[in-house]
Design an enzyme around this catalytic site. Sequence first.
Site, PDB file in Angstrom:
ATOM      1  N   ASN A 161      14.979  13.572  41.783  1.00  0.00           N
ATOM      2  CA  ASN A 161      14.956  14.100  40.411  1.00  0.00           C
ATOM      3  C   ASN A 161      16.242  14.818  40.020  1.00  0.00           C
ATOM      4  OD1 ASN A 161      12.426  13.112  39.947  1.00  0.00           O
ATOM      5  ND2 ASN A 161      11.359  15.067  40.148  1.00  0.00           N
TER       6      ASN A 161
ATOM      7  N   LYS B   8      -9.421   2.499  -2.221  1.00  0.00           N
ATOM      8  CA  LYS B   8      -9.751   1.920  -0.925  1.00  0.00           C
ATOM      9  C   LYS B   8     -11.142   2.368  -0.474  1.00  0.00           C
ATOM     10  CE  LYS B   8      -7.334   1.159   3.497  1.00  0.00           C
ATOM     11  NZ  LYS B   8      -6.074   1.448   4.218  1.00  0.00           N
TER      12      LYS B   8
ATOM     13  N   LYS C  98       3.806  14.438  30.909  1.00  0.00           N
ATOM     14  CA  LYS C  98       5.051  13.687  30.714  1.00  0.00           C
ATOM     15  C   LYS C  98       4.961  12.821  29.463  1.00  0.00           C
ATOM     16  CE  LYS C  98       6.762  13.377  35.486  1.00  0.00           C
ATOM     17  NZ  LYS C  98       7.277  12.460  36.514  1.00  0.00           N
TER      18      LYS C  98
ATOM     19  N   GLU D  91       6.214   2.828  33.223  1.00  0.00           N
ATOM     20  CA  GLU D  91       6.610   4.112  33.783  1.00  0.00           C
ATOM     21  C   GLU D  91       5.817   5.250  33.160  1.00  0.00           C
ATOM     22  OE1 GLU D  91      10.775   4.285  33.084  1.00  0.00           O
ATOM     23  OE2 GLU D  91      11.284   2.933  34.734  1.00  0.00           O
TER      24      GLU D  91
ATOM     25  N   GLU E 113       0.827  -1.199   0.000  1.00  0.00           N
ATOM     26  CA  GLU E 113       0.000   0.000   0.000  1.00  0.00           C
ATOM     27  C   GLU E 113       0.873   1.267   0.000  1.00  0.00           C
ATOM     28  OE1 GLU E 113      -3.607   1.739   2.887  1.00  0.00           O
ATOM     29  OE2 GLU E 113      -2.401   0.022   3.504  1.00  0.00           O
TER      30      GLU E 113
ATOM     31  N   LYS F  70       0.512 -10.353  16.183  1.00  0.00           N
ATOM     32  CA  LYS F  70      -0.484  -9.966  15.180  1.00  0.00           C
ATOM     33  C   LYS F  70      -0.446 -10.874  13.958  1.00  0.00           C
ATOM     34  CE  LYS F  70      -2.028  -5.814  12.702  1.00  0.00           C
ATOM     35  NZ  LYS F  70      -1.705  -4.387  12.421  1.00  0.00           N
TER      36      LYS F  70
ATOM     37  N   CYS G  17      -5.668  -3.309   2.602  1.00  0.00           N
ATOM     38  CA  CYS G  17      -5.448  -3.343   4.058  1.00  0.00           C
ATOM     39  C   CYS G  17      -6.760  -3.357   4.842  1.00  0.00           C
ATOM     40  CB  CYS G  17      -4.553  -2.168   4.468  1.00  0.00           C
ATOM     41  SG  CYS G  17      -3.712  -2.437   6.052  1.00  0.00           S
TER      42      CYS G  17
ATOM     43  N   THR H 269      15.396   5.358  28.100  1.00  0.00           N
ATOM     44  CA  THR H 269      15.068   3.962  28.443  1.00  0.00           C
ATOM     45  C   THR H 269      13.712   3.794  29.116  1.00  0.00           C
ATOM     46  OG1 THR H 269      16.223   4.171  30.564  1.00  0.00           O
ATOM     47  CG2 THR H 269      17.519   3.439  28.670  1.00  0.00           C
TER      48      THR H 269
END
Length: 625
Positions: free
Chosen positions: A433, A111, A585, A462, A44, A197, A163, A457
Amino acid sequence: MSIYKIAGATLNQTPIDWQNNVRNIIDCIEQAKDLNIDILCLPELCISGYGCEDLFLSDWLPEKAVSHIPEIANHCKDIIVALGVPVRYHGKLYNCVCLIKDQQILGFNAKQYLANDGVHYEPRWFTPWKQDKIQQIQINGGSYPIGDLQIEIEDLKIGFEICEDAWRGDDRPACRLYEKGVNLILNPSASHFALSKTQEREDLIAQSSKSFQCTYVYANLLGNEAGRMIYDGEIIIAQEGRLLQRNNLLSFKEFNIATAEVDLQNANNSSAELIANVQSKYAEFIQATSLAMFDYMRKSFSKGFILSLSGGADSSTCAIIVAEMVKRGLAELGLNKFLDKLNLHHLKSELLSLSSSDEKQKLIVKHILTCAYQGTSNSSDKTLESARQLAGDIGATFYHWNIDEEVASFTQKIEHTLQRDLTWEDDDITLQNIQARTRSPIIWMLANIKNALLITTSNRSEGDVGYATMDGDTSGSIAPIAAIDKHFIISWLKWAETELGYKSLSYVNNLTPSAELRPLEKDQSDESDLMPYKIIVEIERLAIQNHQSPIEVFKALSKKNLENCESLKTHILKFFRLWSRNQWKRERIAPSFHLDDFNVDPKTWCRFPILSGSFKEELEELEKL
């Protein structure tokens, strides 16, 4: 002619990199002709790239994409090729497949159903085509049919699903194609990677070929195309319920072709060379992330990666991803091509002097991955040894320094300004911090000096609860594991120690996850600060992926007996409060890869208001239960 050699092909494309995209398409077609393929299905939007975002709102982009079709068609002698292209028609943009036979354009199929969930926002750019409608379009001086096409070539009657079209149940285009006697359905796709998937896709394609009594060809994009999405490059060919072909996924090559000999009259005579095995989630994870990092590095024209290697689970995972990127890339591409793709030509002479593949791999890792352990008085000898052993195991350049002096400088300035001492009793978060933030400027210096990508990371767990320091451990260019939960990472590292052979991971696998920001005698651990990671996983799947209320989450999880009801209630209350408080955040997390069937990146899957009522009434209801 009832027997055809049919193929799907996957392509590693880049948005509006016309030269690269067209070259990949032409090289793929030329190889297909060398293999005597009769019909080739490409992915596609493969001319422009799928991830062009709001560039699709322009007039020039689809016009330029279409302008490359004649060049591609010139290479289509004695072959039928389907390729994806955006087409603007009467002021509206359509996601189309152009079918070319023997250098002649036969038409453009549009489509009908646009993906508008999870990571997809197609209706922002494209218009869905109405079923059974066919019009004429003038392109490059010629007039061609556009719309809901079925094209007959000898004993072939070709139809299309693009798709999302295939995922629409009883109202999908294939239902009508079956009624019209179509015996070959081509499905060019740009279907994002998610763990496990592929089995769902395989079931869909095999069942589709059975339900609609046809041969069904599925061809997906490949690689990290535009930054966040990973495409696994899956190719599936099935006929009347029988799986003929499924290729190996997540290749480092620019394109791959998978073929099958298909007898339209007798399915029992059809055959293919390979049906690849479906991999475990752990194997898929490292395949996807290592390829994504490879593409991100080369497409961003960077010279490598910088990593603040703490010796903990998250940073260790990121280090292994880079090492596996080198190992897998070398194995599939060979030394010269791998170095060429990453612009590492200067290493060739040094590498040729080495005899073993392990030595070559480690030398490359040394040049493209620089790790630094940035300790404080709160860091343990165990995490330093964990970081040192892993860096040595994979061959990374490793530095170690202490930041107590810098932390003390910042702390003393604030204490002088406020005219009081900062204490762990009164200023716990502040003192934690400042350590994390102090690590950021110096590691950024290394990234700038080396023109390298700084890896951050943070993981998804988190991100859920904001257990990360802005401009500290979240500071970076790329966040490869931000879309995967910590519970998975901890399990994956144990798998990687044995299955991938990284014995040095025994150090991190024997540690209790900890930020190591409080004094060592406080015995800090991540799960005591938050809650057990396995509980976070259960809550987030219901609350974030399934959009359930706090009470709905509690009622569902209390039936699973994960912990006593009071602890569960406490953890759900904490999760929702921290989730609401920390959207700002998540808005600032570095670009991350979509890896699971959902994520918390507000730019892709999960949009949530920065300011809200924070589930105040809903949580009060839960507290009363």
